[in-house]
Design an enzyme around this catalytic site. Structure first.
Site, PDB file in Angstrom:
ATOM      1  N   ASP A   1       0.846  -1.199   0.000  1.00 48.56           N
ATOM      2  CA  ASP A   1       0.000   0.000   0.000  1.00 48.56           C
ATOM      3  C   ASP A   1       0.881   1.249   0.000  1.00 48.56           C
ATOM      4  OD1 ASP A   1      -3.270   0.212   0.834  1.00 48.56           O
ATOM      5  OD2 ASP A   1      -2.129   2.081   0.952  1.00 48.56           O
TER       6      ASP A   1
ATOM      7  N   ASP B   1       4.012   2.890  -4.374  1.00 55.06           N
ATOM      8  CA  ASP B   1       3.086   3.693  -5.175  1.00 55.06           C
ATOM      9  C   ASP B   1       2.914   2.912  -6.475  1.00 55.06           C
ATOM     10  OD1 ASP B   1       1.782   5.368  -6.896  1.00 55.06           O
ATOM     11  OD2 ASP B   1       3.030   7.125  -6.487  1.00 55.06           O
ATOM     12  N   VAL B   2       1.760   2.298  -6.648  1.00 56.04           N
ATOM     13  CA  VAL B   2       1.571   1.394  -7.795  1.00 56.04           C
ATOM     14  C   VAL B   2       1.603   2.106  -9.142  1.00 56.04           C
ATOM     15  CG1 VAL B   2       0.307  -0.413  -6.533  1.00 56.04           C
ATOM     16  CG2 VAL B   2      -0.964   1.511  -7.559  1.00 56.04           C
TER      17      VAL B   2
ATOM     18  N   ASN C   1      -5.359  -4.505  -6.780  1.00 59.16           N
ATOM     19  CA  ASN C   1      -6.576  -3.965  -6.176  1.00 59.16           C
ATOM     20  C   ASN C   1      -6.534  -2.458  -5.936  1.00 59.16           C
ATOM     21  OD1 ASN C   1      -9.054  -4.084  -4.241  1.00 59.16           O
ATOM     22  ND2 ASN C   1      -7.398  -3.215  -3.009  1.00 59.16           N
TER      23      ASN C   1
ATOM     24  N   TYR D   1     -12.096   7.401 -14.574  1.00 59.08           N
ATOM     25  CA  TYR D   1     -12.265   6.128 -13.833  1.00 59.08           C
ATOM     26  C   TYR D   1     -12.897   5.073 -14.733  1.00 59.08           C
ATOM     27  CZ  TYR D   1     -13.580   3.141  -9.797  1.00 59.08           C
ATOM     28  OH  TYR D   1     -13.738   2.111  -8.886  1.00 59.08           O
TER      29      TYR D   1
ATOM     30  N   LYS E   1     -11.163   1.588 -15.813  1.00 67.00           N
ATOM     31  CA  LYS E   1     -11.740   0.284 -15.433  1.00 67.00           C
ATOM     32  C   LYS E   1     -12.107  -0.538 -16.660  1.00 67.00           C
ATOM     33  CE  LYS E   1     -11.372   0.635 -10.930  1.00 67.00           C
ATOM     34  NZ  LYS E   1     -10.405  -0.217 -10.198  1.00 67.00           N
TER      35      LYS E   1
HETATM   36  N1  NAD Z   1     -15.725   0.655  -2.893  1.00 62.90           N
HETATM   37  C1  NAD Z   1     -16.417   0.460  -3.995  1.00 62.90           C
HETATM   38  O1  NAD Z   1     -17.646   0.693  -4.023  1.00 62.90           O
HETATM   39  C2  NAD Z   1     -15.755  -0.095  -5.232  1.00 62.90           C
HETATM   40  C3  NAD Z   1     -16.567  -0.469  -6.303  1.00 62.90           C
HETATM   41  C4  NAD Z   1     -15.981  -0.968  -7.461  1.00 62.90           C
HETATM   42  C5  NAD Z   1     -14.603  -1.123  -7.530  1.00 62.90           C
HETATM   43  N2  NAD Z   1     -13.837  -0.725  -6.481  1.00 62.90           N
HETATM   44  C6  NAD Z   1     -12.384  -0.896  -6.620  1.00 62.90           C
HETATM   45  O2  NAD Z   1     -11.883  -1.651  -5.543  1.00 62.90           O
HETATM   46  C7  NAD Z   1     -10.520  -1.298  -5.304  1.00 62.90           C
HETATM   47  C8  NAD Z   1     -10.321  -1.033  -3.822  1.00 62.90           C
HETATM   48  O3  NAD Z   1     -11.110   0.089  -3.458  1.00 62.90           O
HETATM   49  P1  NAD Z   1     -11.670   0.318  -1.990  1.00 62.90           P
HETATM   50  O4  NAD Z   1     -13.097   0.675  -2.155  1.00 62.90           O
HETATM   51  O5  NAD Z   1     -11.292  -0.791  -1.099  1.00 62.90           O
HETATM   52  O6  NAD Z   1     -10.875   1.667  -1.648  1.00 62.90           O
HETATM   53  P2  NAD Z   1     -10.106   2.153  -0.336  1.00 62.90           P
HETATM   54  O7  NAD Z   1      -9.913   3.611  -0.561  1.00 62.90           O
HETATM   55  O8  NAD Z   1     -10.802   1.707   0.890  1.00 62.90           O
HETATM   56  O9  NAD Z   1      -8.719   1.389  -0.452  1.00 62.90           O
HETATM   57  C9  NAD Z   1      -7.799   1.657  -1.477  1.00 62.90           C
HETATM   58  C10 NAD Z   1      -6.394   1.417  -0.955  1.00 62.90           C
HETATM   59  O10 NAD Z   1      -5.501   1.664  -2.050  1.00 62.90           O
HETATM   60  C11 NAD Z   1      -4.407   2.411  -1.558  1.00 62.90           C
HETATM   61  N3  NAD Z   1      -3.815   3.202  -2.646  1.00 62.90           N
HETATM   62  C12 NAD Z   1      -4.331   4.313  -3.239  1.00 62.90           C
HETATM   63  N4  NAD Z   1      -3.473   4.783  -4.145  1.00 62.90           N
HETATM   64  C13 NAD Z   1      -2.393   3.955  -4.142  1.00 62.90           C
HETATM   65  C14 NAD Z   1      -1.173   3.925  -4.849  1.00 62.90           C
HETATM   66  N5  NAD Z   1      -0.864   4.866  -5.750  1.00 62.90           N
HETATM   67  N6  NAD Z   1      -0.304   2.927  -4.590  1.00 62.90           N
HETATM   68  C15 NAD Z   1      -0.599   1.977  -3.666  1.00 62.90           C
HETATM   69  N7  NAD Z   1      -1.725   1.963  -2.945  1.00 62.90           N
HETATM   70  C16 NAD Z   1      -2.612   2.937  -3.183  1.00 62.90           C
HETATM   71  C17 NAD Z   1      -4.980   3.300  -0.468  1.00 62.90           C
HETATM   72  O11 NAD Z   1      -3.975   3.762   0.418  1.00 62.90           O
HETATM   73  C18 NAD Z   1      -5.986   2.368   0.183  1.00 62.90           C
HETATM   74  O12 NAD Z   1      -5.409   1.637   1.240  1.00 62.90           O
HETATM   75  C19 NAD Z   1     -10.235  -0.102  -6.213  1.00 62.90           C
HETATM   76  O13 NAD Z   1      -9.559  -0.539  -7.369  1.00 62.90           O
HETATM   77  C20 NAD Z   1     -11.615   0.407  -6.576  1.00 62.90           C
HETATM   78  O14 NAD Z   1     -11.635   1.083  -7.811  1.00 62.90           O
HETATM   79  C21 NAD Z   1     -14.386  -0.223  -5.333  1.00 62.90           C
END
Ligand code: NAD
Length: 253
Positions: A38, A64-65, A91, A157, A161
């Site tokens: 992360d 940082d991905v 993720n 976004y 995606k």
């Molecule tokens: N929450 C939703 O409703 C939802 C719906 C569809 C898809 N998603 C996808 O699920 C995935 C996870 O999202 P979430 O809802 O758990 O979000 P979240 O914000 O709770 O978690 C995301 C994590 O990614 C980390 N992160 C952000 N930028 C980063 C970077 N540059 N390098 C490394 N780490 C980084 C953050 O620090 C955080 O810990 C994402 O790809 C999101 O697009 C989420």
């Protein structure tokens, strides 16, 4: 502990929060050693503590991905520690504030494409040689319903995606015969750090529309982790290049 991932190794990006944290915790419960990657190292360490408290094994790595050098350093550190990589979950992701094109700056576009799409290329390229050396493995890419329809985000976004699903299919086609299975997950609304503000403090009409799906509610991260476990484990041995929708029925109505 059960053992669907007994003695496996897994790398989960964005595992300091939300869906990634739930996946890391579930994989560890199933016997995997989990590298918790992360941007936020404290959050990653908190996930590792949660894993240890339930008797699992894991370690945190800062990354940082969206940055090639950072990904290369994190991959080196992870591979040194794990030796073999069986499972990779791409993720980590960020939202674009649902911005349409005319409200999307070049900076926002680059940031969203960097974290939500280029990262899949950078991270997978860094780990794939080790996965191939070990005889194969599974890659799970976190897409979204925004990878399928135009209702889950803004233009950056949604573009990222959709790209994540294309990346998934091409990777599955290119590396399936070498023992690499690549699949994507397309969640609808999930209660995480990304959506908390909207779900807790958003306008009633917005929350109502999010929950106006056949399931009548949004999801918890653990429900997405169940699907990630299926796709990462041998239970899905014949599943290649699929994009699994898990949205409470959002996209069918
Ligand atoms: N929450 C939703 O409703 C939802 C719906 C569809 C898809 N998603 C996808 O699920 C995935 C996870 O999202 P979430 O809802 O758990 O979000 P979240 O914000 O709770 O978690 C995301 C994590 O990614 C980390 N992160 C952000 N930028 C980063 C970077 N540059 N390098 C490394 N780490 C980084 C953050 O620090 C955080 O810990 C994402 O790809 C999101 O697009 C989420």
């Amino acid at each position: 502990m059960t053992s669907k991932l007994f003695k496996r190794t897994a790398v989960v990006t964005g595992a300091g929060s939300g869906i990634g944290r739930a996946i890391a915790a579930r994989f560890a419960l199933e016997g995997a050693t989990v590298a918790v990657l992360d941007l936020n190292i404290e959050a990653a360490q908190a996930t590792v503590e949660q894993i240890m408290e339930s008797g699992g094994t894991g370690f945190a790595v800062e990354v940082d991905v969206s940055d090639g050098d950072s990904v290369a350093a994190a991959a080196q550190r992870t591979i040194e520690e794990l030796d073999r990589i069986d499972i990779l979950v791409n993720n980590a992701g960020i939202l674009d504030g649902y911005a349409p094109l005319l409200d999307t700056s070049e900076e926002l576009w680059d940031r969203i494409i960097g974290v939500d799409l280029k990262s899949f290329f950078l991270v997978t390229k860094s780990f794939l040689p080790t996965m191939l050396d070990g005889g194969g493995g599974t890659v799970v890419n976190m897409a979204s319903i925004a990878g399928l329809v135009a209702r889950g985000g803004g233009v950056a976004y949604t573009s990222a995606k959709h790209g994540a699903i294309g990346f998934t299919k091409q990777m599955a086609a290119d590396y399936g015969k070498q023992g690499i299975r690549v699949n994507a997950i397309c969640p609808g609304a999930v209660e995480t750090g990304m959506t908390k503000a909207i779900l807790e403090e958003g306008e009633a009409a917005v929350i109502e529309s999010i929950n106006a799906v056949p399931a009548g509610r949004h999801a918890q991260p653990e429900e997405i982790a169940n699907l990630a476990l299926f796709l990462a484990s041998d239970d899905s041995a014949f599943v290649h290049g699929a994009a699994y929708v898990i949205d409470g029925g959002w996209t069918i109505v």
